[in-house]
Design a protein around this motif. Sequence first.
Motif, PDB file in Angstrom:
ATOM      1  N   LYS A 208       0.841  -1.204   0.000  1.00 53.50           N
ATOM      2  CA  LYS A 208       0.000   0.000   0.000  1.00 53.50           C
ATOM      3  C   LYS A 208       0.874   1.251   0.000  1.00 53.50           C
ATOM      4  CE  LYS A 208      -3.575   2.392   2.641  1.00 53.50           C
ATOM      5  NZ  LYS A 208      -4.389   2.381   3.892  1.00 53.50           N
ATOM      6  N   PHE A 209       1.943   1.237   0.782  1.00 54.06           N
ATOM      7  CA  PHE A 209       2.858   2.378   0.855  1.00 54.06           C
ATOM      8  C   PHE A 209       3.469   2.672  -0.510  1.00 54.06           C
ATOM      9  CE2 PHE A 209       7.232   3.902   1.353  1.00 54.06           C
ATOM     10  CZ  PHE A 209       7.044   5.051   2.106  1.00 54.06           C
ATOM     11  N   GLU A 210       3.937   1.637  -1.194  1.00 57.24           N
ATOM     12  CA  GLU A 210       4.561   1.828  -2.498  1.00 57.24           C
ATOM     13  C   GLU A 210       3.536   2.266  -3.539  1.00 57.24           C
ATOM     14  OE1 GLU A 210       6.523  -1.842  -3.327  1.00 57.24           O
ATOM     15  OE2 GLU A 210       8.281  -1.334  -2.100  1.00 57.24           O
ATOM     16  N   TYR A 211       2.327   1.737  -3.444  1.00 60.41           N
ATOM     17  CA  TYR A 211       1.267   2.115  -4.391  1.00 60.41           C
ATOM     18  C   TYR A 211       0.926   3.592  -4.252  1.00 60.41           C
ATOM     19  CZ  TYR A 211      -3.480   2.476  -6.268  1.00 60.41           C
ATOM     20  OH  TYR A 211      -4.592   2.864  -6.947  1.00 60.41           O
ATOM     21  N   GLU A 212       0.733   4.036  -3.026  1.00 58.58           N
ATOM     22  CA  GLU A 212       0.352   5.427  -2.795  1.00 58.58           C
ATOM     23  C   GLU A 212       1.477   6.378  -3.179  1.00 58.58           C
ATOM     24  OE1 GLU A 212      -0.820   5.471   1.289  1.00 58.58           O
ATOM     25  OE2 GLU A 212      -2.856   4.754   0.854  1.00 58.58           O
ATOM     26  N   ASN A 213       2.744   5.995  -2.895  1.00 56.84           N
ATOM     27  CA  ASN A 213       3.860   6.853  -3.249  1.00 56.84           C
ATOM     28  C   ASN A 213       4.092   6.889  -4.748  1.00 56.84           C
ATOM     29  OD1 ASN A 213       5.680   8.015  -0.863  1.00 56.84           O
ATOM     30  ND2 ASN A 213       4.724   6.127  -0.163  1.00 56.84           N
ATOM     31  N   ALA A 214       3.826   5.786  -5.433  1.00 60.49           N
ATOM     32  CA  ALA A 214       3.954   5.765  -6.894  1.00 60.49           C
ATOM     33  C   ALA A 214       2.918   6.687  -7.530  1.00 60.49           C
ATOM     34  CB  ALA A 214       3.786   4.342  -7.410  1.00 60.49           C
ATOM     35  N   ARG A 215       1.699   6.689  -7.000  1.00 63.64           N
ATOM     36  CA  ARG A 215       0.656   7.580  -7.512  1.00 63.64           C
ATOM     37  C   ARG A 215       1.004   9.039  -7.256  1.00 63.64           C
ATOM     38  NH1 ARG A 215      -4.746   6.461  -5.032  1.00 63.64           N
ATOM     39  NH2 ARG A 215      -5.443   7.914  -6.652  1.00 63.64           N
ATOM     40  N   ALA A 216       1.544   9.311  -6.038  1.00 64.28           N
ATOM     41  CA  ALA A 216       1.911  10.684  -5.707  1.00 64.28           C
ATOM     42  C   ALA A 216       3.067  11.173  -6.568  1.00 64.28           C
ATOM     43  CB  ALA A 216       2.279  10.774  -4.229  1.00 64.28           C
ATOM     44  N   ALA A 217       4.031  10.280  -6.841  1.00 64.66           N
ATOM     45  CA  ALA A 217       5.185  10.658  -7.651  1.00 64.66           C
ATOM     46  C   ALA A 217       4.798  10.969  -9.090  1.00 64.66           C
ATOM     47  CB  ALA A 217       6.226   9.544  -7.616  1.00 64.66           C
ATOM     48  N   ARG A 218       3.764  10.284  -9.579  1.00 66.98           N
ATOM     49  CA  ARG A 218       3.314  10.523 -10.959  1.00 66.98           C
ATOM     50  C   ARG A 218       2.855  11.978 -11.141  1.00 66.98           C
ATOM     51  NH1 ARG A 218       1.830   7.103 -14.965  1.00 66.98           N
ATOM     52  NH2 ARG A 218       1.906   5.332 -13.550  1.00 66.98           N
ATOM     53  N   LYS A 219       2.311  12.555 -10.089  1.00 64.48           N
ATOM     54  CA  LYS A 219       1.788  13.921 -10.169  1.00 64.48           C
ATOM     55  C   LYS A 219       2.862  14.969  -9.892  1.00 64.48           C
ATOM     56  CE  LYS A 219      -2.633  12.191  -8.426  1.00 64.48           C
ATOM     57  NZ  LYS A 219      -3.604  12.260  -7.312  1.00 64.48           N
ATOM     58  N   HIS A 220       4.021  14.515  -9.402  1.00 69.60           N
ATOM     59  CA  HIS A 220       5.080  15.455  -9.035  1.00 69.60           C
ATOM     60  C   HIS A 220       5.971  15.713 -10.242  1.00 69.60           C
ATOM     61  CE1 HIS A 220       8.241  17.386  -6.697  1.00 69.60           C
ATOM     62  NE2 HIS A 220       7.394  17.418  -5.672  1.00 69.60           N
ATOM     63  N   VAL A 221       6.221  16.974 -10.534  1.00 65.78           N
ATOM     64  CA  VAL A 221       6.966  17.360 -11.739  1.00 65.78           C
ATOM     65  C   VAL A 221       8.374  16.762 -11.749  1.00 65.78           C
ATOM     66  CG1 VAL A 221       7.888  19.303 -13.062  1.00 65.78           C
ATOM     67  CG2 VAL A 221       5.661  19.499 -11.912  1.00 65.78           C
ATOM     68  N   SER A 222       9.036  16.735 -10.605  1.00 66.84           N
ATOM     69  CA  SER A 222      10.429  16.291 -10.561  1.00 66.84           C
ATOM     70  C   SER A 222      10.602  14.807 -10.881  1.00 66.84           C
ATOM     71  CB  SER A 222      11.036  16.575  -9.174  1.00 66.84           C
ATOM     72  OG  SER A 222      10.344  15.853  -8.170  1.00 66.84           O
ATOM     73  N   TYR A 223       9.504  14.023 -10.783  1.00 69.33           N
ATOM     74  CA  TYR A 223       9.594  12.582 -11.040  1.00 69.33           C
ATOM     75  C   TYR A 223       9.216  12.221 -12.473  1.00 69.33           C
ATOM     76  CZ  TYR A 223      10.231  11.581  -6.093  1.00 69.33           C
ATOM     77  OH  TYR A 223      10.734  11.511  -4.821  1.00 69.33           O
ATOM     78  N   LYS A 224       8.760  13.190 -13.251  1.00 69.17           N
ATOM     79  CA  LYS A 224       8.321  12.891 -14.612  1.00 69.17           C
ATOM     80  C   LYS A 224       9.530  12.717 -15.515  1.00 69.17           C
ATOM     81  CE  LYS A 224       3.794  15.081 -14.395  1.00 69.17           C
ATOM     82  NZ  LYS A 224       2.881  16.077 -14.992  1.00 69.17           N
ATOM     83  N   ARG A 225       9.444  11.671 -16.363  1.00 68.36           N
ATOM     84  CA  ARG A 225      10.539  11.385 -17.289  1.00 68.36           C
ATOM     85  C   ARG A 225      10.516  12.361 -18.447  1.00 68.36           C
ATOM     86  NH1 ARG A 225       9.953   5.095 -18.582  1.00 68.36           N
ATOM     87  NH2 ARG A 225       7.821   5.797 -18.906  1.00 68.36           N
ATOM     88  N   ALA A 226      11.701  12.709 -18.926  1.00 65.86           N
ATOM     89  CA  ALA A 226      11.800  13.606 -20.070  1.00 65.86           C
ATOM     90  C   ALA A 226      11.445  12.864 -21.341  1.00 65.86           C
ATOM     91  CB  ALA A 226      13.210  14.177 -20.168  1.00 65.86           C
TER      92      ALA A 226
END
Length: 227
Positions: A208-226
Amino acid sequence: MSNPNPHPPLKAVTLTHVRYQRGDQIGHLLAWISLVPVFISLGGFVSHFLFRRELQSMFFAIGLIISQFINEIIKKSVQEARPETCALLEMCDSHGWPSSHSQYMFFFAVYFTLLTYYRIGALFRNQMWIAGLVVWPMAVLTMYSRVYLGYHSVAQVFAGAALGAVLGGGWFWVVNNLLWCRFAAIEESAFGRLFYVKDTSHIPNVLKFEYENARAARKHVSYKRAD
């Protein structure tokens, strides 16, 4: 005078060398079940290290290795022969007490159950059913398979099971009472940073922790791939 038998006797690698009576379907199934320790070691722990790098799992594997070394030391010290059926299996050149397969599986079952009971690094919400319906039946079936296939006596598999259970419980206490406080230092070490080694044993539900953090990271600009 020439040697009538110039070739030395052959010896098999017993890691995956399991024999059963031709046509015996139960024996065929139990032969595969007796290989469960190999599947856990090569398929389970190796892949877990490659993809998760969990300290708790690493020390779990280290404990199993130590347990097997202890098994070999005891076998060489006691030197109890395998049952007479080993002659058909070409296994009489190694000792039988205690059974290493039984020791491995009961170590694994006890350690896994304790991890689950104390919710240490649990991947699933109700992980205990895996211990009750998968891990323990496999441990018992592995123990039974070694007797059924003729590799060990009943006393040898029970000795291995008892020793594995004691070592599994003891190693769990060592790791989670004496070594756990060092996990943070290992994470911050050069080794930990190089191989991304981590400890998630303090997280109640890792999946659950990894799922929620993966979803949060998707919305964060710094985690988006170029692109």
